[in-house]
Motif scaffolding. Structure first.
Motif, short mmCIF file in Angstrom:
data_model
loop_
_atom_site.label_atom_id
_atom_site.label_comp_id
_atom_site.label_asym_id
_atom_site.label_seq_id
_atom_site.Cartn_x
_atom_site.Cartn_y
_atom_site.Cartn_z
N UNK A 25 60.79 26.05 78.20
CA UNK A 25 60.18 27.27 78.74
C UNK A 25 58.67 27.18 78.81
N UNK A 54 64.68 23.17 81.76
CA UNK A 54 63.40 22.67 81.29
C UNK A 54 62.90 23.55 80.16
N UNK A 62 54.34 29.60 88.21
CA UNK A 62 55.61 29.45 88.93
C UNK A 62 55.53 28.45 90.07
N UNK A 63 54.37 28.36 90.72
CA UNK A 63 54.23 27.47 91.86
C UNK A 63 54.46 26.02 91.49
N UNK A 105 69.92 27.11 96.16
CA UNK A 105 69.34 27.51 97.44
C UNK A 105 70.21 26.94 98.57
N UNK A 134 53.67 32.84 97.33
CA UNK A 134 53.33 32.28 96.02
C UNK A 134 52.53 33.30 95.21
N UNK A 168 61.06 28.84 84.32
CA UNK A 168 62.01 27.76 84.60
C UNK A 168 63.35 27.95 83.89
N UNK A 220 56.48 24.77 89.12
CA UNK A 220 57.91 24.48 89.02
C UNK A 220 58.54 24.40 90.39
N UNK A 221 58.09 25.27 91.28
CA UNK A 221 58.66 25.28 92.63
C UNK A 221 58.35 23.96 93.35
N UNK A 224 64.23 17.93 95.37
CA UNK A 224 65.22 18.19 96.41
C UNK A 224 65.06 17.22 97.57
N UNK A 276 57.68 21.09 91.94
CA UNK A 276 58.43 20.01 91.30
C UNK A 276 59.86 19.99 91.82
N UNK A 277 60.43 21.22 91.95
CA UNK A 277 61.81 21.32 92.41
C UNK A 277 61.92 20.85 93.86
N UNK A 322 56.01 25.17 82.00
CA UNK A 322 55.36 25.64 83.21
C UNK A 322 55.03 27.11 83.09
N UNK A 323 53.74 27.39 83.13
CA UNK A 323 53.36 28.79 83.10
C UNK A 323 53.06 29.28 84.50
#
Lengths: 348, 283
Positions: free
Chosen positions: A5, A3, A11-12, A290, B115, B132, A14-15, A22, A17-18, A8-9
């Motif tokens: 850079x 993606x 981190x949560x 993961x 988080x 990302x 992106x997590x 999944x 979304x991932x 997403x600033x």
């Protein structure tokens, strides 16, 4: 996959979304598996209407359709549902443990151990039934696994990925030589072996599945136990220790799981190629590295691929059949080429 | 907070550390220096329980580290080893998230506190914009910051780093060392690092440990212990020590080897005849 850079600033974000992705992929794989199971029950060299299949399942009348569905299609579907996850999970485990993206059940010599076990069952003990092979296969895989682990452990740096792989390859060669030696001595052994070694789901009754299933279940539980440790192990032994893992314990659990799964799968369905190699790559390409997700997805895709291969094998050359072991090799090889060409092979 | 008592460590028939007693101060930036193969990495790795000593103990706040569950240690002690492996395709956010493993269980997966810790670690190490990106596509300096972020996400009182600046260019070295300095001063973390560059060690360390052949030659504040004699004893190198023009910390300048048989301690006079005594630099 990559993606931008700046997108997403936090981190949560992106997590989350991932995680959504999944869940979606895993659900899709589960639906696919259900469809493949239905196809495996409904399709075969003898065409049956869906109504006949349903009737045979819920109210068997002893007729031809009932016999075909209950005696042939149900057992092989159940075996595929047992052996498929075992091969795929074993592949994930071995690739993670050896940190080698091309590792598969053969590289640890475990597959060869299972084969030798089965050949000994045929040649030395004169066992002709597949249900009798199971124990020999599992024991052979177990001994080979212990031998590999034991020898590798004596190396200076312990059972590192490199020593494990080297010892495994060496053992694979010697065990293969022993199998050939036993076969050349005894012609009858060769006949029995020929049927088994092709690998497939045919000619195995429900008893085989019932014998294999407990080993697979134990392997699945151990694999689940090792999952987070495998994530850490991918970053190197030192990082894994720093994160509070017992590296030896993670390796032991993962290795034991792989041995159980491979021994059971090989004894149950013969040495089936490519599921253990291709499915882990597919799973990582879809849900990332993961292991809790990779293992779950591999457990769904493994049987889906194996049963698809089995169904295709039934349909391509009626009234005869092509064993699933041959179809997986034919399907799996191009799949792997596609994966590699598609850009990157995501390593464990 | 970290101490060793009668610590002996070796590989096969080679003894690296023999009966080492050492106390590292809490809330300080300790730097371990010494020539190659002097045992400084071995010491750090043993203190981080990556190596098992043959004899002796590592104490974490007075308790033998081998008596503590390794997961519990992982919540108090973060470790960044020398060459961690970067698996392909792992994103920065994912890798930093793995630093939370000591806090997770099967029945307690990703939580809001994870988080928060990950966000804070990424902000501290200044890697939020990379969240990302796959780690294997980053430059060496970015990658090192990501690894430090992972150990920061562990949220430990102490951090042990084995040569965190090796393979980085000078600007990235300074970047990493500044980050470690901030951790110490702004966050009150205890930082222990093995470094190769004596001048960087002198500049950043509150507490310097100089090792040679498996033994500690001197330990203390750089301004007190870093002398011409110490450098000769530890590295076998002749030098002059002058105050750093920027920080005033001791600055080690090796003398020319061509005049290898130097009498006395300083050959500064030989190549700067105009100033017979070491130049004084305004601090």
């Amino acid at each position: 996959m990559t993606t931008v850079a700046t997108r997403s600033t936090r981190p949560g974000e992106g997590r989350r979304r991932r995680a959504t992705r999944r869940v979606a992929v895993t659900t899709g794989a589960a639906v696919l598996l259900v469809l493949v199971v239905l196809a495996s029950l409904a399709l075969g060299s003898k065409p049956l209407a869906p109504g006949q299949v349903w009737h045979a399942l819920v109210a068997p009348d002893g007729g031809e359709a009932s016999t075909i569905v209950r005696e042939l299609r149900v057992p092989r579907t159940l075996l595929g549902l047992t052996v498929g996850p075992a091969l795929a999970l074993a592949g994930v485990l071995l690739q993670a443990l050896t940190r080698n993206p091309l590792a598969e059940p053969r590289i640890l010599g475990v597959s060869a151990g299972a084969s030798l076990g089965v050949v000994v069952a045929i040649a030395v003990f004169g066992i002709g039934s597949l249900a009798g092979y199971v124990w020999f296969g599992v024991v052979g895989a177990l001994l080979a696994g212990l031998l590999v682990f034991g020898i590798a452990n004596r190396a200076r740096e312990g059972a590192s990925p490199v020593t494990l792989a080297l010892v495994g390859v060496a053992l694979d060669a010697s065990l293969g030589a022993m199998v050939i030696a036993l076969l050349t001595v005894d012609a009858r052994t060769f006949e029995e072996y020929r049927f088994w070694v092709v690998g497939g789901l045919t000619g195995r009754d429900v008893g085989v599945t019932a014998q294999v299933a407990p080993f697979v279940l134990a392997g699945v539980l151990l694999a689940g136990f090792a999952a987070r440790g495998l994530d850490a192990l991918a970053l190197g032994d030192d990082v894994a220790r720093g994160l509070g893992h017992h590296v030896g314990l993670v390796r032991l659990a993962g290795g034991a799981a792989a041995v159980l799964l491979i021994g059971a799968a090989v004894a149950g369905a013969g040495p089936i190629a490519f599921i253990g190699l291709a499915v882990p790559h597919l799973a990582r390409a879809l849900v990332g590295t993961d292991h809790r997700w990779t293992l779950v997805l591999a457990a769904l895709l493994g049987p889906a691929l194996l049963l698809t291969a089995d169904v295709v094998g039934r349909l391509v050359a009626p009234p005869g059949e092509v064993p699933a072991g041959i179809v997986t090799a034919l399907l799996g090889a191009p799949l792997l080429v596609v994966l590699i060409r598609r850009a990157r092979v995501v390593t464990a | 907070m970290l101490s060793t008592r009668d610590l002996s460590v070796g590989y096969d028939d080679r003894t690296v550390l023999d009966g080492l007693d050492l106390d590292l101060p809490a809330d300080a930036f300790t730097v371990i220096v010494g020539p190659n193969a002097c045992g400084k990495s071995t010491l750090l790795r043993t203190m981080a329980r990556l190596l098992t000593p043959r004899r002796g103990t590592v104490l974490l706040d007075g308790t033998a580290i081998r008596d503590l569950p390794t997961r519990a240690v992982a919540r108090r002690l973060g470790v960044l080893p020398q060459s961690p492996l970067v698996p392909e395709g792992v994103t920065v956010a994912d890798l930093v998230g793995r630093g939370r493993q000591p806090y997770q269980r099967w029945w307690r997966q990703w939580s809001p506190s994870d988080e928060v810790a990950v966000a804070e670690a990424m902000e501290l190490a200044d890697v939020q914009e990379l969240a990302e990106r796959p780690v294997d596509t980053l430059s060496g300096g970015q990658r090192q910051r990501v690894w430090i972020a992972m150990t920061l996400a562990q949220d430990t009182e102490a951090l042990l780093l084995d040569e965190p600046t090796t393979f980085l260019d000078l600007a990235h070295q300074v970047e990493v060392l500044d980050l470690l300095h901030r951790l110490r001063t702004e966050r009150g973390r205890t930082v222990v690092a093995v470094l190769h560059d004596l001048n960087q060690a002198a500049r950043y360390a509150d507490h310097l440990v100089a090792m040679r052949a498996g033994a500690v030659v001197a330990a203390g504040p750089p301004r007190q212990i870093l002398t011409v004699d110490l450098v000769r004893e530890v590295f076998g190198l002749d030098c002059v020590v002058v105050p750093c023009p920027v920080t005033g910390a001791p600055l080690v300048v090796p003398t020319l080897r061509t005049s290898s048989v130097t009498k006395g301690s300083s050959c500064a006079a030989e190549f700067s005849p105009s100033s017979p005594s070491p130049p004084s630099v305004p601090a």
